[in-house]
Motif scaffolding. Structure first.
Motif, PDB file in Angstrom:
ATOM      1  N   LEU A   8      -0.252   4.621  -5.154  1.00  0.00           N
ATOM      2  CA  LEU A   8      -1.142   5.773  -5.036  1.00  0.00           C
ATOM      3  C   LEU A   8      -2.494   5.360  -4.470  1.00  0.00           C
ATOM      4  CD1 LEU A   8      -0.428   7.337  -8.551  1.00  0.00           C
ATOM      5  CD2 LEU A   8       0.455   8.149  -6.363  1.00  0.00           C
ATOM      6  N   GLY A   9      -2.880   4.141  -4.751  1.00  0.00           N
ATOM      7  CA  GLY A   9      -4.155   3.626  -4.264  1.00  0.00           C
ATOM      8  C   GLY A   9      -4.137   2.120  -4.227  1.00  0.00           C
ATOM      9  N   THR A  10      -5.091   1.535  -3.496  1.00  0.00           N
ATOM     10  CA  THR A  10      -5.203   0.081  -3.379  1.00  0.00           C
ATOM     11  C   THR A  10      -6.582  -0.358  -3.828  1.00  0.00           C
ATOM     12  OG1 THR A  10      -3.596  -0.123  -1.571  1.00  0.00           O
ATOM     13  CG2 THR A  10      -5.250  -1.859  -1.771  1.00  0.00           C
ATOM     14  N   LEU A  11      -6.615  -1.312  -4.742  1.00  0.00           N
ATOM     15  CA  LEU A  11      -7.861  -1.882  -5.251  1.00  0.00           C
ATOM     16  C   LEU A  11      -8.038  -3.287  -4.699  1.00  0.00           C
ATOM     17  CD1 LEU A  11     -10.310  -2.116  -7.221  1.00  0.00           C
ATOM     18  CD2 LEU A  11      -8.667  -2.879  -8.963  1.00  0.00           C
ATOM     19  N   VAL A  12      -9.140  -3.520  -4.019  1.00  0.00           N
ATOM     20  CA  VAL A  12      -9.481  -4.855  -3.539  1.00  0.00           C
ATOM     21  C   VAL A  12     -10.518  -5.425  -4.497  1.00  0.00           C
ATOM     22  CG1 VAL A  12     -10.319  -6.249  -1.622  1.00  0.00           C
ATOM     23  CG2 VAL A  12      -9.041  -4.148  -1.162  1.00  0.00           C
ATOM     24  N   VAL A  13     -10.173  -6.502  -5.167  1.00  0.00           N
ATOM     25  CA  VAL A  13     -11.048  -7.069  -6.196  1.00  0.00           C
ATOM     26  C   VAL A  13     -12.055  -8.032  -5.608  1.00  0.00           C
ATOM     27  CG1 VAL A  13     -11.117  -8.492  -8.282  1.00  0.00           C
ATOM     28  CG2 VAL A  13      -9.338  -6.753  -8.009  1.00  0.00           C
ATOM     29  N   GLU A  14     -11.608  -8.871  -4.707  1.00  0.00           N
ATOM     30  CA  GLU A  14     -12.496  -9.880  -4.136  1.00  0.00           C
ATOM     31  C   GLU A  14     -11.941 -10.263  -2.771  1.00  0.00           C
ATOM     32  OE1 GLU A  14     -14.551 -13.075  -6.720  1.00  0.00           O
ATOM     33  OE2 GLU A  14     -12.945 -14.148  -5.706  1.00  0.00           O
ATOM     34  N   SER A  25       0.834  -1.210   0.000  1.00  0.00           N
ATOM     35  CA  SER A  25       0.000   0.000   0.000  1.00  0.00           C
ATOM     36  C   SER A  25       0.862   1.252   0.000  1.00  0.00           C
ATOM     37  CB  SER A  25      -0.931   0.005   1.214  1.00  0.00           C
ATOM     38  OG  SER A  25      -0.203  -0.067   2.426  1.00  0.00           O
ATOM     39  N   GLY A  26       2.018   1.202   0.672  1.00  0.00           N
ATOM     40  CA  GLY A  26       2.885   2.366   0.760  1.00  0.00           C
ATOM     41  C   GLY A  26       3.542   2.748  -0.547  1.00  0.00           C
TER      42      GLY A  26
END
Length: 362
Positions: free
Chosen positions: A218-224, A214-215
């Motif tokens: 720029l962003g974190t996407l959680v898919v499932e 995460s660091g």
């Protein structure tokens, strides 16, 4: 580099404590005190007596670096240390990097999710990773089974940049089923770890690596993700780090998406297409480029006086990769990235999937 490795090799000092000490002194002074003047350190007596330097680890790290040209040690003071990662309260002091070192300068999106993902979840992760990669973003993940692997694979198969952050030492392939993926990632991106090269899989280290995923991004996407998924730790860390959090909605049946739905209720942005992500990351991408400029000491005057002839000569009227521009121009990767951005703003080149295209004759 040796000073940083010695500081890292002190048992009892974690990344957060080291950063606290470095607010009072430079790394060479910290090493001097650790080796010869421990009583001068602002630490409790109990902690001072527990400190021990493992010089064998330092030797192992230096030997590992010498084993291959694509083995890199990146200290906190290195210009190629990712600027976003420096913002953490406990950033890794030294990064072990295997592969293309210049991959670290890209803006990244973290894509994470369930290890036991559904076929639909794997398809969504692959598609979104491929689309984001085509738009110039790197994809960061943890090389785990499931969503992580699908995101990395999409980048590999579409010639995009990807970084795999390991919860093991850099030489430990885990899971073993991803041995080929481990090697493929190094061709277009890099493998990264904060742990010493020979560290094996230990459950307590995987949550630590999540803060790096995460660091870096720029962003974190959680898919499932179900409600007990480890990927929710990464999303929580992203929120604490002030980064964007995205989630893909799904069926209420089966429990595959409960974690994503919880994130959406807590304020994560709902994602259906890559465009949903890009519109949120645009301003952060500009900030990332400004931070790179500061890290590499590139002044505004240098950008205004671009050597157009030499750099433009490195870009063809068909897609030219950034690696080819760097090799042909003879310039450093950081300078090329900054100057190519200026050339793009002035209309001399355009960024396309896979590199740049020259669009106006000089």
């Amino acid at each position: 580099m040796v000073d940083w490795l010695v500081v890292c090799a002190v048992s009892g000092l974690g990344p957060a404590r080291i950063q606290q000490l470095l607010t009072h002194m430079e790394v060479d002074d910290l090493r001097q005190r650790l080796e010869h003047e421990r009583e001068a350190l602002p630490l409790s007596d109990h902690l001072l007596h527990s400190l021990a330097i493992d010089y064998q680890k330092v030797d192992i790290a230096l030997e590992w670096q010498q084993q291959a040209a694509d083995h890199h040690l990146v200290s906190f003071s290195d210009p190629l240390y990712p600027p976003l990662l420096k913002q953490l309260s406990d950033p890794p002091v030294v990064l072990f990097v295997k592969g293309c070192l210049e991959a670290l300068v890209l803006p990244y999106l973290a894509i994470v999710g369930s290890r036991n993902a559904s076929p639909g979840g794997l398809q969504v992760a692959y598609q979104l990773a491929a689309e984001m990669s085509s738009m110039g973003f790197g994809i960061c993940s943890g090389m785990a089974m499931g969503i992580d692997g699908a995101a990395h694979k999409a980048c590999v198969e579409h010639q995009g940049r990807t970084v795999a952050v390991l919860g093991t030492g850099i030489e430990t392939v885990y899971p073993r089923k991803h041995r080929q993926l481990y090697h493929d990632i190094q061709q277009q991106g890099c493998i990264l770890s904060e742990f010493w090269p020979d560290v094996g899989p230990f459950a307590g280290n995987f949550p630590k690596r999540n803060r790096i995923i995460s660091g870096l991004s720029l962003g974190t996407l959680v898919v499932e993700a179900c409600r007990k998924s480890g990927s929710l730790i990464t999303a929580r860390l992203a929120m604490e780090q002030g980064r964007e959090v995205f989630a893909v909605p799904g069926s209420i049946l089966g429990g595959y998406h409960q974690g994503c739905h919880d994130l959406l209720r807590d304020g994560a942005k709902l994602v259906e297409t890559a465009a949903d992500i890009v519109e949120e990351l645009a301003s952060l991408t500009a900030y990332h480029l400004e931070e790179l400029k500061l890290c590499h000491h590139i002044q505004q005057g240098e950008i205004c006086n671009l050597p157009f002839s030499s750099l433009l000569a490195s870009v063809g009227y068909e897609t030219t990769s950034i690696d080819a521009v760097v090799e042909h121009s003879g310039k450093t990767i950081d300078l090329v990235l900054e100057q190519m951005l200026e050339l793009e703003l002035q209309g001399w080149v355009i960024a396309v999937p896979g590199g740049y295209v020259r669009v106006k004759r000089s």
